[in-house]
Design an enzyme around this catalytic site. Sequence first.
Site, mmCIF file in Angstrom:
data_model
loop_
_atom_site.group_PDB
_atom_site.id
_atom_site.type_symbol
_atom_site.label_atom_id
_atom_site.label_comp_id
_atom_site.label_asym_id
_atom_site.label_seq_id
_atom_site.Cartn_x
_atom_site.Cartn_y
_atom_site.Cartn_z
ATOM 1 N N LYS A 203 -4.368 -5.060 6.019
ATOM 2 C CA LYS A 203 -4.757 -6.077 5.719
ATOM 3 C C LYS A 203 -4.603 -7.226 6.318
ATOM 4 O O LYS A 203 -6.057 -7.474 6.946
ATOM 5 C CB LYS A 203 -5.183 -6.129 3.966
ATOM 6 C CG LYS A 203 -5.863 -6.532 3.361
ATOM 7 C CD LYS A 203 -6.125 -6.296 1.427
ATOM 8 C CE LYS A 203 -7.361 -7.114 1.629
ATOM 9 N NZ LYS A 203 -7.827 -7.570 0.320
ATOM 10 N N GLU A 209 6.787 -7.057 8.176
ATOM 11 C CA GLU A 209 7.446 -5.895 7.928
ATOM 12 C C GLU A 209 6.973 -5.462 9.027
ATOM 13 O O GLU A 209 7.430 -5.099 10.184
ATOM 14 C CB GLU A 209 8.108 -5.506 6.577
ATOM 15 C CG GLU A 209 8.632 -6.074 5.795
ATOM 16 C CD GLU A 209 8.364 -7.171 4.624
ATOM 17 O OE1 GLU A 209 6.741 -7.808 4.773
ATOM 18 O OE2 GLU A 209 8.878 -7.419 3.355
ATOM 19 N N GLY A 263 -5.027 -4.388 -1.924
ATOM 20 C CA GLY A 263 -4.316 -3.560 -0.915
ATOM 21 C C GLY A 263 -3.659 -2.277 -1.964
ATOM 22 O O GLY A 263 -3.810 -0.747 -1.775
ATOM 23 N N ARG A 264 -3.960 -2.324 -3.032
ATOM 24 C CA ARG A 264 -3.262 -0.810 -3.769
ATOM 25 C C ARG A 264 -4.355 -0.211 -4.497
ATOM 26 O O ARG A 264 -4.052 0.658 -4.991
ATOM 27 C CB ARG A 264 -2.031 -1.409 -5.299
ATOM 28 C CG ARG A 264 -2.392 -2.445 -5.909
ATOM 29 C CD ARG A 264 -1.589 -3.289 -7.109
ATOM 30 N NE ARG A 264 -2.461 -4.347 -7.708
ATOM 31 C CZ ARG A 264 -2.482 -5.392 -7.092
ATOM 32 N NH1 ARG A 264 -2.184 -5.481 -6.115
ATOM 33 N NH2 ARG A 264 -2.957 -6.360 -8.060
ATOM 34 N N GLU A 349 2.184 -4.583 -10.404
ATOM 35 C CA GLU A 349 2.034 -5.069 -9.611
ATOM 36 C C GLU A 349 0.443 -5.540 -10.334
ATOM 37 O O GLU A 349 0.064 -6.579 -10.042
ATOM 38 C CB GLU A 349 1.575 -4.432 -7.725
ATOM 39 C CG GLU A 349 1.535 -6.128 -6.928
ATOM 40 C CD GLU A 349 1.656 -5.681 -5.450
ATOM 41 O OE1 GLU A 349 2.855 -6.243 -4.794
ATOM 42 O OE2 GLU A 349 0.834 -4.814 -5.415
ATOM 43 N N HIS A 381 16.773 16.786 -15.705
ATOM 44 C CA HIS A 381 18.783 16.981 -15.251
ATOM 45 C C HIS A 381 19.097 14.972 -14.802
ATOM 46 O O HIS A 381 20.128 15.342 -14.415
ATOM 47 C CB HIS A 381 19.482 18.151 -14.513
ATOM 48 C CG HIS A 381 19.246 19.456 -14.825
ATOM 49 N ND1 HIS A 381 19.237 20.017 -15.663
ATOM 50 C CD2 HIS A 381 17.280 19.575 -14.341
ATOM 51 C CE1 HIS A 381 19.177 21.478 -15.267
ATOM 52 N NE2 HIS A 381 17.094 20.963 -15.051
ATOM 53 N N LYS A 509 9.286 -13.890 -0.324
ATOM 54 C CA LYS A 509 8.232 -14.266 0.618
ATOM 55 C C LYS A 509 9.258 -15.338 1.741
ATOM 56 O O LYS A 509 9.774 -15.489 2.795
ATOM 57 C CB LYS A 509 7.058 -13.864 0.722
ATOM 58 C CG LYS A 509 6.154 -13.101 1.313
ATOM 59 C CD LYS A 509 5.171 -12.518 1.641
ATOM 60 C CE LYS A 509 4.545 -11.151 0.880
ATOM 61 N NZ LYS A 509 2.701 -11.306 1.105
HETATM 62 C C1 G6Q Z 1 -1.701 -4.555 -3.071
HETATM 63 C C2 G6Q Z 1 -0.282 -6.288 -1.961
HETATM 64 C C3 G6Q Z 1 0.878 -5.753 -1.249
HETATM 65 C C4 G6Q Z 1 0.104 -5.321 -0.126
HETATM 66 C C5 G6Q Z 1 2.097 -5.383 1.184
HETATM 67 C C6 G6Q Z 1 0.465 -5.705 2.728
HETATM 68 O O1 G6Q Z 1 -2.336 -4.489 -3.687
HETATM 69 O O2 G6Q Z 1 -1.675 -6.262 -1.968
HETATM 70 O O3 G6Q Z 1 1.278 -4.914 -1.877
HETATM 71 O O4 G6Q Z 1 -0.616 -4.053 0.383
HETATM 72 O O5 G6Q Z 1 1.673 -7.056 1.246
HETATM 73 O O6 G6Q Z 1 0.067 -6.454 2.999
HETATM 74 P P1 G6Q Z 1 -0.815 -6.071 4.501
HETATM 75 O O7 G6Q Z 1 -1.856 -5.109 4.145
HETATM 76 O O8 G6Q Z 1 -1.428 -7.570 4.531
HETATM 77 O O9 G6Q Z 1 0.159 -6.053 5.052
#
Ligand code: G6Q
Length: 550
Positions: A203, A209, A263-264, A349, A381, A509
């Site tokens: 996003k 990463e 994001g989520r 989250e 199990h 971070k």
């Molecule tokens: C979700 C968070 C988080 C995000 C990641 C990746 O709601 O915002 O999990 O999706 O940190 O972020 P980017 O899509 O910006 O790389």
Amino acid sequence: MAVSPAVAKLMDEYKRFADIKMNDLFNKDHQRADKYTIEFENLTFDYSKNRFDDGVLQALLALAEEHHLKERIEDMFSGKKINVTENRAVLHTALRNFSGKSVCVDGNDVMPEIRRVLAKMKEFSESVRNGSFKGYTGKKLKNIVNIGIGGSDLGPYMVTAALKKYWAKDINCYFISNIDGTACAEVLGQINPEETLFIVASKTFTTIETLTNAKTCREWLVKALGDKAVANHFVALSTNAKAVAEFGIDTNNMFEFWDFVGGRYSLWSAIGLSIALAIGYDNFEALLKGAEAMDNHFRTAPFEKNIPVIMALLGIWYNDYYNIHRYAVIPYDQYLKFLPSYLQQLDMESNGKSVRLDNRKITDYATGPALFGGAGTDVQHSFFQLLHQGTEPVPVDFIIPAVSQNEIGKHHEILLANILAQAEALMKGKSIEEAAAELREKGKSEEEIEKLKLNKSFDGNRPSNMFIIDKLTPFALGMLIAMYEHKVYTQGVIWEIDSFDQWGVELGKQLALKILPELESGVSAKHDCSTEKLINKVRNIRAKEVKKAA
Ligand code: G6Q
């Protein structure tokens, strides 16, 4: 401390209910299951095996009223900026709005842009699937590699796994999320660059990463096929066109989404491109339509018949009155094995917060519980021992399709028998007398019976929800995911928190960025002595070992 009328009533209800056992409620009322089951589309939600009765339910519904839930639901659907700490609207529901009605943010209808990107996703996914969009050397793109993390990974990862039965025969999906080089190495070691499409899903397009993994994959591709191949093998999913261009991906190969998609909550947006590529656009649309059906249910059904609202209220009942701060989600479907880890992010989250919307620290009630889970019967199990005989109950969501995507022999009937038995066992338990009688029947001596009967007894009265879908189709999965999204929002409304920000992931971070150069150059004494010692320790090990390996 003064409490609201609904909370005071719930505290009374909690006392009234303390000695009531679910077993007795079932024995007294043979209609209990009918009364506390909601059928919607091809989903059956049986919540009768919970510690409540009409009195409790009415008090919980009053709590929802007290928090103006109806208005707060409308606020979300109508584009109000309910993500207050980021000053953003929250419109994942607009991504699956096929009603033809407009949805406005700051007076602008967002639907034309959403439709434009969906049309672009349809065209692109179809051209990759039918082979008209080819790799640089003319080969069909058969490997889809999604590079993303968190919300840009977990949704597509879970959904593509869940809908594996719908994958095109000649397409394979891979996911690289972790910064651990092993994640890249393991995927790149399996695929041919000429047949691979990398989707860089971010996003913000600033996530270390994802950008590090994307850079490594880009170098790997360029080494094999040259610079010019990037245009055929890399696309980006992002809100940040500038950063996409800077990374070296043509913005024509970018699928856009917007700040009003968290994001989520983003698998319904361009972030779902890997899903559309794997299962085909029509199936992707069926997934969106399942979510849309659940949106309409959540928005319009009276609360006493509203699945996400009832789930949320029962969750609050356990969390805030019984002080049970954990719950488990157990899908009895191998394809849904990643659902618990997806829901972990969605729930924890969103609602793992301790600051209220009115900017006060929360000190007198608990918010989001810890969520865990895994696929049944595997987890029977492992951790089910604790569910049955641990000192605290854990409310469970059981999920199963009545018909498997792989009906083989008696497998599915055995699976069904297990899920139904587990829910019954948790609720019913086994008394010490029953345990003793069983041991006696097996011919054990009175001495042995005395030694074992407590260990072999089960308190029971342990709550669970049961969700049965006809079959794990894209539509049914869309409904299930949206159901959890709305449950989480409802709880956030009642806890008066912002379910759509995630400031809690920032501190780690920041500190990692500080430690990174210190790992190379040695530590300046700005940390606690434990962190300093650990930095020096790994630095020294690496100085020896990495040199040896080179
Ligand atoms: C979700 C968070 C988080 C995000 C990641 C990746 O709601 O915002 O999990 O999706 O940190 O972020 P980017 O899509 O910006 O790389």
